[in-house]
Design an enzyme around this catalytic site. Structure first.
Site, PDB file in Angstrom:
ATOM      1  N   THR A 174       0.818  -1.214   0.000  1.00  0.00           N
ATOM      2  CA  THR A 174       0.000   0.000   0.000  1.00  0.00           C
ATOM      3  C   THR A 174       0.849   1.260   0.000  1.00  0.00           C
ATOM      4  OG1 THR A 174      -0.145  -0.261   2.403  1.00  0.00           O
ATOM      5  CG2 THR A 174      -2.028  -1.026   1.101  1.00  0.00           C
ATOM      6  N   SER A 206      32.371  -3.558   5.888  1.00  0.00           N
ATOM      7  CA  SER A 206      31.271  -4.181   6.623  1.00  0.00           C
ATOM      8  C   SER A 206      31.621  -5.612   6.999  1.00  0.00           C
ATOM      9  CB  SER A 206      29.991  -4.186   5.784  1.00  0.00           C
ATOM     10  OG  SER A 206      30.045  -5.192   4.793  1.00  0.00           O
ATOM     11  N   SER A 243      13.499  -5.738   6.282  1.00  0.00           N
ATOM     12  CA  SER A 243      14.068  -4.457   5.845  1.00  0.00           C
ATOM     13  C   SER A 243      15.452  -4.183   6.400  1.00  0.00           C
ATOM     14  CB  SER A 243      13.130  -3.294   6.171  1.00  0.00           C
ATOM     15  OG  SER A 243      13.389  -2.232   5.302  1.00  0.00           O
ATOM     16  N   ASP A 247       9.447   1.570   5.039  1.00  0.00           N
ATOM     17  CA  ASP A 247      10.539   0.899   5.751  1.00  0.00           C
ATOM     18  C   ASP A 247      11.400   1.899   6.516  1.00  0.00           C
ATOM     19  OD1 ASP A 247       9.498  -1.258   4.453  1.00  0.00           O
ATOM     20  OD2 ASP A 247      11.219  -1.595   3.145  1.00  0.00           O
ATOM     21  N   TYR A 263       8.229  -7.586  -7.870  1.00  0.00           N
ATOM     22  CA  TYR A 263       7.830  -6.368  -7.177  1.00  0.00           C
ATOM     23  C   TYR A 263       7.493  -5.281  -8.188  1.00  0.00           C
ATOM     24  CZ  TYR A 263       8.107  -2.694  -3.554  1.00  0.00           C
ATOM     25  OH  TYR A 263       7.846  -1.666  -2.695  1.00  0.00           O
TER      26      TYR A 263
END
Length: 386
Positions: A37, A69, A130, A176, A228
């Protein structure tokens, strides 16, 4: 969390040969209800979770950005003067995309120093929780602090979204990053994705003795690939055909007319969005009037809509939801973009272990890889930790 902070500090020192200026973190999120949505300017109800991405950062005396990382061997190095979206790729597009997006939101990237940054996280990747927004939000809040940009958290949420859309190439909405920035303990963020108005809603899970259980199927998905984008295109086609700016402008009463004007697939995509918006509103009202134990039917209906109308579920997600429902869950649904990732179940605390055993057994019986089943709590949003 403490262990991750210590690990990040040590890894930063080992990588860059100095101590970091500080540590910042941002949570992953789970969407309680309101799926797909957000980019239709509708309503969503996510919550920040107690799994976080941590960044250690120190400013440099030159214009070089160095990013490392725990989840990649490479050290990425780039001069601020060379930063464009065209040069960004791989995992480093997320943190460096935030730098680029801060420039789009008014930061003078010609006047700020470079930095060294090290990133680690305990947000599961690919589970629909997320991890990308957690990374973007942690980097954004850190740079906002050290560069003294003065942007508020809602602006930083838009920075993270812009980075994901333009630098990474994933056409996601604002949900998100809003959840990761604005979350609070035992609360959800009720977000109007048209106005960007956000309201913190008390969940009351603790008072009701309920846990939110994540069932990570381990089936990976990628928002920047076809499924998506196809769903988003269907929604845009439905809005054009119905002659509205977005599907937010349609209500349940418009569905009979939509059925006449749209092909079957587009109609079902539209029906999911329209009814899901209503379910978000109904969930917020139910939480306020009746409490957390009363929202189960809305969670269940959301899953049916995603499975049948939006067609983004997979057999592993359906099995997780059905098994949870049969073993005492108040309600359950898949969450996230779909085509993999995780389901959620709202579960009485004394039934959590029973549901975990049942799901493990069901997945084994069907020949699926064992899922990762764990509880999360609604958590505070992005912040400086040290």
């Amino acid at each position: 969390m403490t262990d991750i902070r210590n690990d990040v500090t040590a890894s930063f020192a080992a990588t860059f040969g100095q101590e970091p200026t500080g540590l910042w973190s941002a949570p992953g999120r789970v969407n309680l209800i309101g799926e797909h949505t957000d980019y239709n300017e509708g309503f969503v109800l996510p919550l920040a979770i107690d799994r976080r991405t941590i960044v250690a950062l120190a400013l440099r005396d030159d214009r070089v950005m160095r990013v490392a990382s725990a989840f990649a061997d490479e050290l990425v190095e780039l001069d601020l003067a060379e930063l464009t979206t065209d040069v960004l790729h791989g995992w480093s597009a997320y943190p460096l995309g935030v730098v680029w997006a801060l420039g789009e939101f008014g930061a003078d990237l010609s006047a700020v120093p470079g930095f060294d940054i090290y990133i680690d996280s305990d947000v599961p990747v690919g589970a629909g929780l997320s991890s990308s927004a957690a990374l973007e939000s942690a980097v954004a809040v850190a740079l906002n602090d050290v560069w003294q940009l003065g942007l508020d958290k809602q602006a930083l949420a838009r920075v993270g979204q812009r980075a994901e859309n333009e630098a990474v190439g994933a056409p996601t909405g604002i949900m998100d990053q809003s959840a990761s920035m604005l979350g609070r303990e035992d609360s959800a963020v009720f977000l109007d994705c048209r106005s960007l108005d956000a309201e913190v809603i008390d969940l009351g899970f603790d008072r009701a003795g309920l846990d939110l259980v994540i069932i990570d199927t381990g089936v990976s998905h990628s928002h920047s690939t076809g499924g998506y984008a196809d769903r988003r295109a269907s929604c845009e086609l439905g809005a054009r055909t119905m002659e509205v700016p977005s599907l937010r402008y349609l209500g349940v009463d418009d569905l009979d007319r939509a059925r006449e004007l749209l092909d079957d697939v587009t109609f079902r995509r539209v029906r999911h969005i329209v009814t899901e918006n209503q379910r978000v509103l109904d969930t917020v009202r139910t939480l306020r009037e009746q409490g957390a134990a009363a929202i189960g039917d809305l969670l269940d209906a959301s899953h049916v809509s995603m499975r049948n109308d939006f067609e983004i579920s997979i057999p592993e997600l359906d099995l997780a939801v059905e098994t949870a429902q049969m073993n005492g869950a108040v309600g359950a649904r898949m969450t996230g973009g779909g085509f993999g990732g995780a389901a959620i179940a709202l579960v009485p605390r004394d039934a959590v272990s029973r549901i975990q055993v049942a799901i493990d057994g069901a997945f084994a019986e069907h020949g699926y890889s064992q899922p990762d089943v764990f509880s999360v709590r609604a958590s505070d949003g992005a912040r400086r930790d040290r």
